[in-house]
Design a protein around this motif. Structure first.
Motif, PDB file in Angstrom:
ATOM      1  N   UNK A 151     -31.608  -7.057 -18.228  1.00 27.18           N
ATOM      2  CA  UNK A 151     -31.141  -8.385 -18.592  1.00 27.18           C
ATOM      3  C   UNK A 151     -31.882  -9.444 -17.796  1.00 27.18           C
ATOM      4  N   UNK A 152     -31.921 -10.627 -18.373  1.00 26.88           N
ATOM      5  CA  UNK A 152     -32.585 -11.736 -17.703  1.00 26.88           C
ATOM      6  C   UNK A 152     -31.782 -13.004 -17.923  1.00 26.88           C
ATOM      7  N   UNK A 153     -31.323 -13.579 -16.835  1.00 23.10           N
ATOM      8  CA  UNK A 153     -30.594 -14.842 -16.877  1.00 23.10           C
ATOM      9  C   UNK A 153     -31.589 -15.987 -16.674  1.00 23.10           C
ATOM     10  N   UNK A 154     -31.244 -17.174 -17.120  1.00 20.54           N
ATOM     11  CA  UNK A 154     -32.149 -18.318 -16.951  1.00 20.54           C
ATOM     12  C   UNK A 154     -32.535 -18.528 -15.497  1.00 20.54           C
ATOM     13  N   UNK A 192     -21.570  -0.209 -23.718  1.00 17.14           N
ATOM     14  CA  UNK A 192     -20.214  -0.736 -23.761  1.00 17.14           C
ATOM     15  C   UNK A 192     -19.973  -1.532 -22.495  1.00 17.14           C
ATOM     16  N   UNK A 193     -19.668  -2.807 -22.658  1.00 18.34           N
ATOM     17  CA  UNK A 193     -19.502  -3.703 -21.515  1.00 18.34           C
ATOM     18  C   UNK A 193     -18.066  -4.181 -21.479  1.00 18.34           C
ATOM     19  N   UNK A 194     -17.348  -3.794 -20.456  1.00 13.60           N
ATOM     20  CA  UNK A 194     -15.956  -4.174 -20.269  1.00 13.60           C
ATOM     21  C   UNK A 194     -15.810  -5.066 -19.039  1.00 13.60           C
ATOM     22  N   UNK A 195     -14.683  -5.736 -18.955  1.00  7.74           N
ATOM     23  CA  UNK A 195     -14.387  -6.602 -17.809  1.00  7.74           C
ATOM     24  C   UNK A 195     -15.550  -7.540 -17.513  1.00  7.74           C
ATOM     25  N   UNK A 196     -16.040  -8.168 -18.538  1.00  8.42           N
ATOM     26  CA  UNK A 196     -17.219  -9.013 -18.393  1.00  8.42           C
ATOM     27  C   UNK A 196     -16.933 -10.222 -17.502  1.00  8.42           C
ATOM     28  N   UNK A 197     -17.964 -10.602 -16.781  1.00 11.01           N
ATOM     29  CA  UNK A 197     -17.880 -11.723 -15.842  1.00 11.01           C
ATOM     30  C   UNK A 197     -18.908 -12.785 -16.242  1.00 11.01           C
ATOM     31  N   UNK A 198     -18.697 -14.017 -15.855  1.00  6.37           N
ATOM     32  CA  UNK A 198     -19.690 -15.059 -16.177  1.00  6.37           C
ATOM     33  C   UNK A 198     -21.089 -14.711 -15.668  1.00  6.37           C
ATOM     34  N   UNK A 199     -21.175 -14.002 -14.560  1.00  4.72           N
ATOM     35  CA  UNK A 199     -22.488 -13.635 -14.034  1.00  4.72           C
ATOM     36  C   UNK A 199     -23.188 -12.553 -14.854  1.00  4.72           C
ATOM     37  N   UNK A 200     -22.514 -12.006 -15.847  1.00  6.78           N
ATOM     38  CA  UNK A 200     -23.155 -11.073 -16.780  1.00  6.78           C
ATOM     39  C   UNK A 200     -23.915 -11.812 -17.879  1.00  6.78           C
ATOM     40  N   UNK A 201     -23.781 -13.121 -17.924  1.00  3.41           N
ATOM     41  CA  UNK A 201     -24.471 -13.913 -18.934  1.00  3.41           C
ATOM     42  C   UNK A 201     -25.981 -13.784 -18.783  1.00  3.41           C
ATOM     43  N   UNK A 202     -26.628 -13.381 -19.864  1.00 10.38           N
ATOM     44  CA  UNK A 202     -28.078 -13.151 -19.836  1.00 10.38           C
ATOM     45  C   UNK A 202     -28.537 -12.734 -21.226  1.00 10.38           C
ATOM     46  N   UNK A 203     -29.837 -12.682 -21.381  1.00  3.80           N
ATOM     47  CA  UNK A 203     -30.416 -12.006 -22.542  1.00  3.80           C
ATOM     48  C   UNK A 203     -30.583 -10.543 -22.156  1.00  3.80           C
ATOM     49  N   UNK A 235     -37.329  -4.102 -26.926  1.00  2.00           N
ATOM     50  CA  UNK A 235     -36.739  -4.793 -28.052  1.00  2.00           C
ATOM     51  C   UNK A 235     -36.794  -6.293 -27.847  1.00  2.00           C
ATOM     52  N   UNK A 236     -36.250  -7.037 -28.807  1.00  2.00           N
ATOM     53  CA  UNK A 236     -36.391  -8.483 -28.808  1.00  2.00           C
ATOM     54  C   UNK A 236     -35.350  -9.202 -27.960  1.00  2.00           C
ATOM     55  N   UNK A 237     -34.335  -8.532 -27.523  1.00  2.00           N
ATOM     56  CA  UNK A 237     -33.307  -9.160 -26.706  1.00  2.00           C
ATOM     57  C   UNK A 237     -32.145  -9.686 -27.532  1.00  2.00           C
ATOM     58  N   UNK A 238     -30.972  -9.656 -26.933  1.00  2.00           N
ATOM     59  CA  UNK A 238     -29.773 -10.198 -27.559  1.00  2.00           C
ATOM     60  C   UNK A 238     -28.988 -10.968 -26.491  1.00  2.00           C
ATOM     61  N   UNK A 239     -28.521 -12.149 -26.862  1.00  2.00           N
ATOM     62  CA  UNK A 239     -27.855 -13.027 -25.896  1.00  2.00           C
ATOM     63  C   UNK A 239     -26.402 -12.619 -25.693  1.00  2.00           C
ATOM     64  N   UNK A 240     -26.024 -12.520 -24.440  1.00  2.00           N
ATOM     65  CA  UNK A 240     -24.630 -12.306 -24.062  1.00  2.00           C
ATOM     66  C   UNK A 240     -24.204 -13.488 -23.203  1.00  2.00           C
ATOM     67  N   UNK A 241     -23.151 -14.146 -23.622  1.00  2.00           N
ATOM     68  CA  UNK A 241     -22.629 -15.293 -22.886  1.00  2.00           C
ATOM     69  C   UNK A 241     -21.160 -15.048 -22.571  1.00  2.00           C
ATOM     70  N   UNK A 242     -20.823 -15.125 -21.295  1.00  2.00           N
ATOM     71  CA  UNK A 242     -19.455 -14.907 -20.850  1.00  2.00           C
ATOM     72  C   UNK A 242     -18.939 -16.214 -20.264  1.00  2.00           C
ATOM     73  N   UNK A 243     -17.908 -16.736 -20.881  1.00  2.00           N
ATOM     74  CA  UNK A 243     -17.347 -18.009 -20.429  1.00  2.00           C
ATOM     75  C   UNK A 243     -16.218 -17.760 -19.433  1.00  2.00           C
ATOM     76  N   UNK A 244     -16.059 -18.679 -18.512  1.00  2.00           N
ATOM     77  CA  UNK A 244     -15.032 -18.526 -17.473  1.00  2.00           C
ATOM     78  C   UNK A 244     -13.718 -19.152 -17.897  1.00  2.00           C
TER      79      UNK A 244
END
Length: 125
Positions: free
Chosen positions: A37-40, A81-92, A116-125
């Protein structure tokens, strides 16, 4: 090898998402598969990987116990499978593949040939 990632989206903290990566082009079962993953503003980092035989899984400390990677050698797919997601998991999130990886190199992005081309995951607080 062509890799197609899917399943990203927007989720609230504490929620779950399931990423998938479909592979085509060669014998899937010979490939070790990884998720990165890569965050901004940050470097690409290792998330999880699974060996070609499916017997060994590897996780970054930051996701251990929350993320689970699996593979289906019939459908030529891997899932995260991503559970208990946190805002810091936000990334492509990117899936990657390579053959011949050993345990000491499976966490290194420079060891993977196919991406692969990447898929965006955004976790809001």
């Amino acid at each position: 090898v062509q890799l197609q990632a899917s399943g990203g989206g927007l989720v609230q903290a504490g929620g779950s998402l399931r990423l998938s990566c479909a592979a085509s082009g060669r014998t899937f079962r010979t490939l070790s598969m990884g998720w990165f993953r890569q965050a901004p503003g940050k470097e690409r980092e290792f998330v999880a990987a699974i060996k070609s035989n499916g017997g060994s899984e590897f996780y970054a400390d930051s996701v251990k116990g929350r993320f689970t990677m699996s593979r289906d050698n019939v459908k030529n797919t891997v899932n995260l499978q991503m559970n208990s997601l946190k805002p810091e998991d936000t990334a492509v999130y990117y899936c990657a593949a390579s053959s011949g990886l050993i345990n000491s190199s499976i966490r290194r992005s420079d060891q993977y040939y196919y991406w692969g081309q990447g898929t965006q995951v955004t976790v809001s607080s």
